[in-house]
Design a protein around this motif. Structure first.
Motif, PDB file in Angstrom:
ATOM      1  N   ASP A 321       9.336   4.995  -4.904  1.00  0.00           N
ATOM      2  CA  ASP A 321       9.986   3.855  -5.566  1.00  0.00           C
ATOM      3  C   ASP A 321      11.307   4.247  -6.211  1.00  0.00           C
ATOM      4  O   ASP A 321      12.171   3.399  -6.437  1.00  0.00           O
ATOM      5  CB  ASP A 321       9.062   3.268  -6.642  1.00  0.00           C
ATOM      6  N   SER A 362       3.820   6.005  -4.017  1.00  0.00           N
ATOM      7  CA  SER A 362       4.308   5.885  -5.391  1.00  0.00           C
ATOM      8  C   SER A 362       3.085   5.714  -6.276  1.00  0.00           C
ATOM      9  O   SER A 362       2.427   4.668  -6.248  1.00  0.00           O
ATOM     10  CB  SER A 362       5.241   4.698  -5.571  1.00  0.00           C
ATOM     11  N   LYS A 364       3.106   5.594  -9.496  1.00  0.00           N
ATOM     12  CA  LYS A 364       3.463   4.677 -10.579  1.00  0.00           C
ATOM     13  C   LYS A 364       3.309   3.227 -10.153  1.00  0.00           C
ATOM     14  O   LYS A 364       2.769   2.392 -10.890  1.00  0.00           O
ATOM     15  CB  LYS A 364       4.916   4.947 -11.011  1.00  0.00           C
ATOM     16  N   GLU A 365       3.780   2.891  -8.943  1.00  0.00           N
ATOM     17  CA  GLU A 365       3.738   1.507  -8.455  1.00  0.00           C
ATOM     18  C   GLU A 365       2.520   1.233  -7.574  1.00  0.00           C
ATOM     19  O   GLU A 365       2.399   0.136  -7.013  1.00  0.00           O
ATOM     20  CB  GLU A 365       5.026   1.205  -7.668  1.00  0.00           C
ATOM     21  N   ARG A 366       1.631   2.211  -7.450  1.00  0.00           N
ATOM     22  CA  ARG A 366       0.393   2.075  -6.660  1.00  0.00           C
ATOM     23  C   ARG A 366       0.686   1.766  -5.181  1.00  0.00           C
ATOM     24  O   ARG A 366      -0.039   1.003  -4.529  1.00  0.00           O
ATOM     25  CB  ARG A 366      -0.528   0.980  -7.234  1.00  0.00           C
ATOM     26  N   ILE A 367       1.745   2.348  -4.646  1.00  0.00           N
ATOM     27  CA  ILE A 367       2.105   2.117  -3.245  1.00  0.00           C
ATOM     28  C   ILE A 367       1.424   3.155  -2.363  1.00  0.00           C
ATOM     29  O   ILE A 367       1.530   4.362  -2.595  1.00  0.00           O
ATOM     30  CB  ILE A 367       3.643   2.192  -3.051  1.00  0.00           C
TER      31      ILE A 367
END
Length: 395
Positions: A321, A362, A364-367
């Motif tokens: 991200d 990612s 942090k963004e749960r990707i």
């Protein structure tokens, strides 16, 4: 921030040697500034000098040293931090010129951060051992208390040398006691690892501040301390994780860094037993960092140093991200560089090399987290099937 709290300022000093890349030297100084901020100081300015090799007596040349001293005095600089390990003689000579600031090197800064971060008695003992090992060869250069007391009593001699020997003996005794204490704890920890049986083990490894603890929290649904600072994790954390019907142990331990002090590598070797005994290493990489490939190399070299380079590795490229790149001008006469690759181009390039299995996520963004879980499940299930051929998936 309350007005009565004074911000301690730091300046940073590095050298560009023959064949050094100036951009990389600046990147190293940026990392040094991040280290200082982690320790509680604020970066003020960076000083760089081109040299054939660092000066044996003062690391940098006298003119630059005097320039730094004048700037530090004029701007009330608390710390002058060098991006290499200084010898005791170098530090003492530098302090003769820079009299208004504390002179420290990269190693002592990292040791300070480790001391701040150590929470358990085990981690505190490891850091203390590293500090004494760092101090021991520098006692002669650091030792000044008798000099200050002696007034005009002639040259330094017998009594001073005796005091230095006393200091050395005290430090050696402390090192010996700490090693004995750590051996006892190591035996207890080895017993604990043995009691876990032959459960499949995975270990998160990587450069410091790449997101290992965040990934640990996602996979284990735990609350391991994680923040955007270097060396947020010192103590090894081990959690039991179950994905679908397959259990395994997941460990998270201290992050690595360029020029990690040898004293710390030695002191933390027992902590890194979790890495050495893992079935698979999950190498977490900050793909958004411009020097991520060099960081990967640092991790690989450190794994080699601790005897864990023969393990299967799964690379987790994290922070997609935050990935940025400069679009390449097709009409440019300059060759295309790593900074010009889009994330898709980078993915295809890495996967096409067919070196190490990997995934781009990612945390942090749960990707791509579901795919990460699925990839880990397949790897663990394969090992588990070989280890328990007649007892698969029955609990």
């Amino acid at each position: 921030m309350p007005e009565n709290i004074k911000i301690e300022k730091a300046v940073f000093v590095g050298v560009i040697k023959q064949n050094d890349d100036e951009r990389k030297v600046m990147e190293y100084l940026d990392e040094l500034e991040f280290l200082a901020e982690t320790a509680g100081a604020t970066g003020d300015r960076k000083f760089i000098q081109r040299v054939d090799k660092p000066d044996n007596a003062t690391y940098i040349r006298s003119g630059k040293l005097e320039e730094i001293a004048a700037y530090a005095e004029e701007n009330e600089i608390k710390y002058v931090i060098f991006d290499d390990e200084l010898s005791g003689i170098q530090q003492r000579n530098i302090e003769k010129v820079i009299k208004t600031s504390s002179v420290i090197d990269r190693t002592s800064l990292i040791l300070e951060i480790f001391a701040q971060r150590a929470k358990t008695s085990y981690a505190k003992m490891q850091v203390e051992l590293a500090r004494y090992n760092y101090m021991l060869p520098r006692l002669a250069g650091m030792w000044t208390h008798l000099e200050r007391q002696r007034g005009g009593m002639g040259t330094r001699g017998g009594m001073g040398e005796t005091q230095i020997e006393i200091d050395r003996r005290i430090v050696k005794d402390k090192i010996s006691k700490l090693k004995d204490q750590l051996k006892k704890v190591d035996r207890q920890m080895a017993t604990q690892r043995g009691n876990r049986g032959s459960m499949v083990r995975l270990s998160l490894v990587g450069y410091t501040n790449v997101g290992k603890s965040t990934i640990m929290n996602l996979l284990a649904k735990s609350d391991v301390f994680a923040e955007n600072k270097l060396f947020a994790t010192l103590d090894t954390t081990v959690r039991k994780v179950v994905i679908e019907n397959v259990p395994f142990l997941l460990s998270d331990t201290v992050g690595f860094i360029r020029k990690l002090p040898t004293q710390l590598v030695e002191a933390f070797k027992s902590t890194l037993d979790e890495v050495r005994e893992a079935d698979i290493l999950l190498h977490v990489v900050d793909i958004s960092h411009p020097g991520f490939e060099e960081q990967m190399e640092v991790v690989e070299n450190t794994l080699r140093d601790i005897g864990a380079s023969n393990k299967p590795v799964f690379v987790i490229f994290n922070k997609i991200d935050a990935y940025e790149y400069e679009e390449y001008d097709e009409f440019s006469l300059e060759p295309k560089t790593a900074e010009n690759y889009s994330l898709e181009e980078l993915k295809n390039s890495w996967i096409a090399q067919d070196k190490t299995p990997c995934i781009f996520i990612s945390a942090k963004e749960r990707i791509n987290i579901d795919k990460l879980r699925n990839d880990i499940y397949k790897m663990v299930a394969e090992i588990h099937a070989g280890r328990y051929p007649f007892n698969n998936f029955l609990w």
